[in-house]
Write a protein that holds these residues in place. Sequence first.
Motif, PDB file in Angstrom:
ATOM      1  N   UNK A   2       0.853  -1.184   0.000  1.00 25.28           N
ATOM      2  CA  UNK A   2       0.000   0.000   0.000  1.00 25.28           C
ATOM      3  C   UNK A   2       0.891   1.237   0.000  1.00 25.28           C
ATOM      4  N   UNK A   3       0.484   2.242  -0.775  1.00 24.63           N
ATOM      5  CA  UNK A   3       1.284   3.464  -0.859  1.00 24.63           C
ATOM      6  C   UNK A   3       0.381   4.664  -1.126  1.00 24.63           C
ATOM      7  N   UNK A   4       0.862   5.832  -0.726  1.00 23.66           N
ATOM      8  CA  UNK A   4       0.259   7.094  -1.120  1.00 23.66           C
ATOM      9  C   UNK A   4       0.903   7.411  -2.463  1.00 23.66           C
ATOM     10  N   UNK A   5       0.111   7.361  -3.531  1.00 24.31           N
ATOM     11  CA  UNK A   5       0.669   7.436  -4.881  1.00 24.31           C
ATOM     12  C   UNK A   5       0.341   8.783  -5.511  1.00 24.31           C
ATOM     13  N   UNK A   6       1.343   9.395  -6.117  1.00 25.30           N
ATOM     14  CA  UNK A   6       1.207  10.659  -6.828  1.00 25.30           C
ATOM     15  C   UNK A   6       1.246  10.350  -8.321  1.00 25.30           C
ATOM     16  N   UNK A   7       0.069  10.408  -8.967  1.00 28.97           N
ATOM     17  CA  UNK A   7      -0.042  10.141 -10.401  1.00 28.97           C
ATOM     18  C   UNK A   7       0.055  11.453 -11.167  1.00 28.97           C
ATOM     19  N   UNK A   8       0.741  11.447 -12.287  1.00 33.05           N
ATOM     20  CA  UNK A   8       0.853  12.640 -13.121  1.00 33.05           C
ATOM     21  C   UNK A   8      -0.528  12.985 -13.653  1.00 33.05           C
ATOM     22  N   UNK A   9      -0.992  14.184 -13.351  1.00 32.93           N
ATOM     23  CA  UNK A   9      -2.294  14.710 -13.766  1.00 32.93           C
ATOM     24  C   UNK A   9      -3.377  13.645 -13.662  1.00 32.93           C
ATOM     25  N   UNK A  17       5.816   7.811  -4.994  1.00 35.63           N
ATOM     26  CA  UNK A  17       4.938   7.166  -4.015  1.00 35.63           C
ATOM     27  C   UNK A  17       5.616   7.120  -2.663  1.00 35.63           C
ATOM     28  N   UNK A  18       4.767   7.078  -1.627  1.00 36.84           N
ATOM     29  CA  UNK A  18       5.223   6.956  -0.250  1.00 36.84           C
ATOM     30  C   UNK A  18       4.589   5.704   0.333  1.00 36.84           C
ATOM     31  N   UNK A  19       5.384   4.688   0.697  1.00 40.53           N
ATOM     32  CA  UNK A  19       4.794   3.502   1.345  1.00 40.53           C
ATOM     33  C   UNK A  19       4.050   3.933   2.606  1.00 40.53           C
ATOM     34  N   UNK A  20       2.834   3.423   2.767  1.00 42.97           N
ATOM     35  CA  UNK A  20       1.979   3.856   3.868  1.00 42.97           C
ATOM     36  C   UNK A  20       1.041   2.708   4.225  1.00 42.97           C
ATOM     37  N   UNK A  21       0.510   2.719   5.424  1.00 43.31           N
ATOM     38  CA  UNK A  21      -0.410   1.676   5.874  1.00 43.31           C
ATOM     39  C   UNK A  21      -1.742   2.289   6.281  1.00 43.31           C
ATOM     40  N   UNK A  22      -2.761   1.457   6.351  1.00 47.15           N
ATOM     41  CA  UNK A  22      -4.043   1.912   6.859  1.00 47.15           C
ATOM     42  C   UNK A  22      -3.841   2.434   8.280  1.00 47.15           C
ATOM     43  N   UNK A  23      -4.470   3.563   8.582  1.00 50.29           N
ATOM     44  CA  UNK A  23      -4.344   4.169   9.905  1.00 50.29           C
ATOM     45  C   UNK A  23      -3.200   5.167  10.013  1.00 50.29           C
ATOM     46  N   UNK A  24      -2.263   5.148   9.072  1.00 50.18           N
ATOM     47  CA  UNK A  24      -1.149   6.102   9.099  1.00 50.18           C
ATOM     48  C   UNK A  24      -1.654   7.513   8.811  1.00 50.18           C
ATOM     49  N   UNK A  25      -0.940   8.492   9.328  1.00 49.66           N
ATOM     50  CA  UNK A  25      -1.278   9.887   9.084  1.00 49.66           C
ATOM     51  C   UNK A  25      -0.172  10.547   8.279  1.00 49.66           C
ATOM     52  N   UNK A  26      -0.547  11.608   7.587  1.00 52.92           N
ATOM     53  CA  UNK A  26       0.417  12.427   6.870  1.00 52.92           C
ATOM     54  C   UNK A  26      -0.135  13.843   6.795  1.00 52.92           C
ATOM     55  N   UNK A  44      10.325  18.185   0.605  1.00 52.83           N
ATOM     56  CA  UNK A  44       9.786  19.285  -0.182  1.00 52.83           C
ATOM     57  C   UNK A  44       9.265  18.706  -1.486  1.00 52.83           C
ATOM     58  N   UNK A  45       8.080  19.140  -1.906  1.00 56.07           N
ATOM     59  CA  UNK A  45       7.514  18.659  -3.166  1.00 56.07           C
ATOM     60  C   UNK A  45       8.482  18.901  -4.325  1.00 56.07           C
ATOM     61  N   UNK A  46       9.221  20.016  -4.286  1.00 52.16           N
ATOM     62  CA  UNK A  46      10.126  20.350  -5.400  1.00 52.16           C
ATOM     63  C   UNK A  46      11.235  19.321  -5.582  1.00 52.16           C
ATOM     64  N   UNK A  47      11.456  18.463  -4.595  1.00 56.62           N
ATOM     65  CA  UNK A  47      12.437  17.384  -4.758  1.00 56.62           C
ATOM     66  C   UNK A  47      11.903  16.295  -5.686  1.00 56.62           C
ATOM     67  N   UNK A  48      10.580  16.246  -5.867  1.00 54.18           N
ATOM     68  CA  UNK A  48       9.955  15.186  -6.655  1.00 54.18           C
ATOM     69  C   UNK A  48       9.090  15.703  -7.799  1.00 54.18           C
ATOM     70  N   UNK A  49       8.634  16.955  -7.709  1.00 56.30           N
ATOM     71  CA  UNK A  49       7.691  17.500  -8.691  1.00 56.30           C
ATOM     72  C   UNK A  49       8.143  18.873  -9.149  1.00 56.30           C
ATOM     73  N   UNK A  81       9.212   2.684  -9.690  1.00 55.38           N
ATOM     74  CA  UNK A  81       8.741   4.004  -9.304  1.00 55.38           C
ATOM     75  C   UNK A  81       9.757   4.776  -8.487  1.00 55.38           C
ATOM     76  N   UNK A  82       9.411   6.022  -8.204  1.00 55.70           N
ATOM     77  CA  UNK A  82      10.256   6.894  -7.392  1.00 55.70           C
ATOM     78  C   UNK A  82       9.704   6.903  -5.976  1.00 55.70           C
ATOM     79  N   UNK A  83      10.404   6.264  -5.070  1.00 52.59           N
ATOM     80  CA  UNK A  83       9.973   6.174  -3.680  1.00 52.59           C
ATOM     81  C   UNK A  83      10.344   7.452  -2.943  1.00 52.59           C
ATOM     82  N   UNK A  84       9.347   8.051  -2.289  1.00 51.97           N
ATOM     83  CA  UNK A  84       9.597   9.253  -1.494  1.00 51.97           C
ATOM     84  C   UNK A  84      10.238   8.817  -0.187  1.00 51.97           C
TER      85      UNK A  84
END
Length: 177
Positions: free
Chosen positions: A30-37, A45-54, A146-151, A172-175
């Motif tokens: 499971x991951x928080x995924x950033x899809x282009x547009x 993407x950032x590996x994440x689990x159910x219940x995790x916060x960000x 920082x988002x600018x490191x990835x986007x 993929x590019x792991x955050x």
Amino acid sequence: MKNSIRKKLLIIILLIAFILFFILVVPFRTALVFYIENTEKIQAFLPINEGDTFQIIWKHSIHLTDVVEKYKVTDDQKINQYEIVYEHFGIGMPSNAGEGETFVYEDGKYHIKGIDTVFPSMNIRNGKTVSEHRLVWGDKDEHMVWFNEYFEPGAWFTVKVDQLSLWQYLKGVKIHE
């Protein structure tokens, strides 16, 4: 003898096909995924689990102060916003809490707590004029990038909690901090 060799070869080919299928298709993380547009192309993407916060922190382009949006991953892999923190009222900022929410002023900042807005996905644009978006995560919010490191500044993407296959994970590019 030839039938025995053919059977072994067929078993090996089927085994390799099964392994490739598993690697390419079966979700494993499971991951928080950033899809282009509005595509299925993964930017990061950032590996994440159910219940995790960000948190997503962004600089308000007029007030030039941080706005902190707090989220939690739900059991059904959606994104639940539960709090927002900011310093100034004005354009784009709420002036009070909604029904079931609490509006408080703590440590020089306004907090709206008890928000219960669930998103299957979110469209986010990395700031272009004031490009200071950040992603924060961890048990005590100890990790930040920082988002600018990835986007690219001004780029926009769809963010959602998704299952990644091993192939997507590896290519993929792991955050990470």
